[in-house]
Design a protein around this motif. Structure first.
Motif: not given
Length: 490
Positions: A420-425, A445-454, A481-487
């Motif tokens: 549960h790290p308190d991070v964003t982006r 973990l919220g709108s700015e911490v994304h998990a991608i299980l491939i 991942i690329f789209n998130l970096i662009q965002k």
């Protein structure tokens, strides 16, 4: 070349430390090429690309003692071939292995840099590769090896490059895989003013002493081929335990598994190391699956289910033969005292594989010992948690007690937040086949911490460039991942 088996740590390449890619298997470090921690071989330098010159930055030996004025030189690489003024800066964090020029010309981060006009930096982790803060790796000198010191190195590096190259106003995105993936997330956590975002691939962020879930995932991943694979593995281990009952059986095991010397089953540590080494054959294949050549889950499970090859033990022997040959190993070293002696060496030239340094970090910060304590896995129960805990004292001295280990793991989770790290982006990509995913972030973990299980991919697969053989899920993950970096950059 004979090999010493050390399968536990890892971590472990772990990625990659990427360079180092990295989180590891303790023992796997001493088997040539078989790092369960996560160290992956880097891509080759593409034909036509020039070799980059090594660069060096002076760093404090101890960032947290201002009266200690000692310095050392940290290795790094730069690549500005795509950079345009005002573009982002991509920083690849080194893990438990040497920095490699191959990553400066390849990988998904390189492909993204081309599209986003990013500058590329890669920094080698202290105590790995050629970044040597102290005159040797004695236990007294290893006190300066920690994730905290490594993160402070990154901060010093970032600030130095910002000043030297006029990159103060650029947005820095950090990348890492395995242990280095954890560092990427933790760098964003601890130094948010320096890291604008982080890609934390296959990042084990939950420190824990008994990582018994590792072999549970190995079992489940083998079952994607067939549950009969695990049934045969379990039967083979039961045959092995029967052969441990008398000296004649010890001789059979010594011959079948090409041990470098005769097995003496009265030495329990040797038995533990042998069983761990043979389990590590399958853990290695599962962790990397199709990423490191043709030896994959389908192949080893096909062998274990092929009754024409003989008993389950005969088939277990065949898997070991294939992997020994694949790595050019003439025999399998199972003796605990040989392993300990190798790990006790404090000479830099005898520690280029990173084993002594990585095991130290597990004994003081992370644990992550891949024990056989789970009832769900098929590899018997001959390498329990205490086997790994005792190793800390045997290698580094009597001060490295179980109490010190548990306190270190608790401290790590207190510093960084565990699951549960308190991070964003930050984005946490993981492969469902990879055993390390079980101690990473698997839900947003919220709108700015994304998990991608491939689904169907293994350790750090998204870090490599696209291949025609890649499953659609992997390509979609890279695109996300690329789209998130662009965002983050917009």
């Amino acid at each position: 070349m004979k090999t010493t088996s050390l399968g536990l740590l890892a971590l472990g390449v772990l990625l990659l430390g990427l360079a180092t890619p990295g989180a590891s298997s303790l023992l796997g470090r001493f088997r040539r090429g078989r790092n369960k921690n996560g160290f992956l071989p880097p891509p080759p330098i593409p034909e036509g690309k020039e070799r980059l010159g090594e660069q060096w930055l002076e760093q404090p030996v101890d960032h947290f003692n201002p009266t200690d004025t000692r310095i050392w030189s940290q290795k790094y690489y730069t690549n500005f071939e795509f950079y345009k003024e005002g573009g982002p800066v991509f920083l690849m964090i080194g893990g438990e292995g040497p920095a490699s020029q191959g990553w400066m010309y390849s990988g998904s981060w390189y492909d993204n840099a081309k599209q986003l006009n990013a500058a590329l930096f890669q920094v080698e982790h202290r105590y790995y590769g050629y970044s040597h803060p102290t005159e040797d790796m004695s236990t007294e000198n290893l006190v300066y090896l920690s994730s905290e010191q490594a993160l402070a190195d990154l901060a010093t590096f970032t600030i130095a490059m910002q000043k030297e190259m006029g990159l103060q106003d650029n947005k820095w995105i950090v990348f890492g895989g395995s242990y280095a993936g954890s560092l990427a997330a933790w760098y964003r956590l601890k130094y948010p003013h320096l890291a604008h975002g982080a890609i934390a691939t296959s990042a084990p962020v939950d420190a824990k002493v008994d990582f018994r879930e590792y072999f549970d995932v190995v079992r489940n991943s083998l079952a994607t081929a067939s549950e009969d694979c695990n049934i045969a593995i379990k039967a083979a281990n039961e045959e092995m335990e029967t052969l441990l009952l008398d000296a004649a059986g010890w001789g059979v095991l010594s011959e079948r598994f090409r041990l470098c010397s005769a097995l003496d089953a009265t030495i329990q540590d040797d038995v533990s190391l042998l069983f761990e080494a043979l389990a590590d054959n399958f853990a290695y294949v599962v962790q990397y699956n199709n990423e490191l050549g043709s030896t994959n889950i389908e192949l080893v499970c096909g062998i274990m289910q092929d009754e024409s090859l003989g008993t389950p033990l005969d088939r277990y022997q065949e898997v070991n033969r294939i992997l020994l040959n694949e790595f050019g190993e003439t025999c399998l070293e199972h003796r605990y005292d040989v392993m300990i002696k190798a790990m006790q060496s404090s000479k830099w030239e005898e520690n280029m594989d990173g084993g002594r340094a990585w095991v130290y970090q597990t004994c003081t910060e992370f644990g992550w010992y891949q024990s056989s304590d789970s009832e769900e896995q098929p590899f018997a129960h001959q390498f329990p948690l205490d086997f790994f805990i005792d190793m800390c004292q045997d290698v580094y001295g009597t001060n490295f007690t179980k109490e010190l280990l548990y306190k270190g793991v608790d401290r790590t989770n207190a510093m960084y937040g565990g699951l549960h790290p308190d991070v964003t982006r930050v984005v946490f990509p993981n492969g469902s086949i990879d055993p390390w995913h079980s101690i990473s972030i698997l839900v947003d973990l919220g709108s700015e911490v994304h998990a991608i299980l491939i689904n169907g991919t293994a350790h750090c697969a998204d870090m490599y460039s696209h291949s025609p053989e890649d499953p659609p899920e992997l390509d979609r993950a890279r695109e996300e991942i690329f789209n998130l970096i662009q965002k983050w950059l917009s």
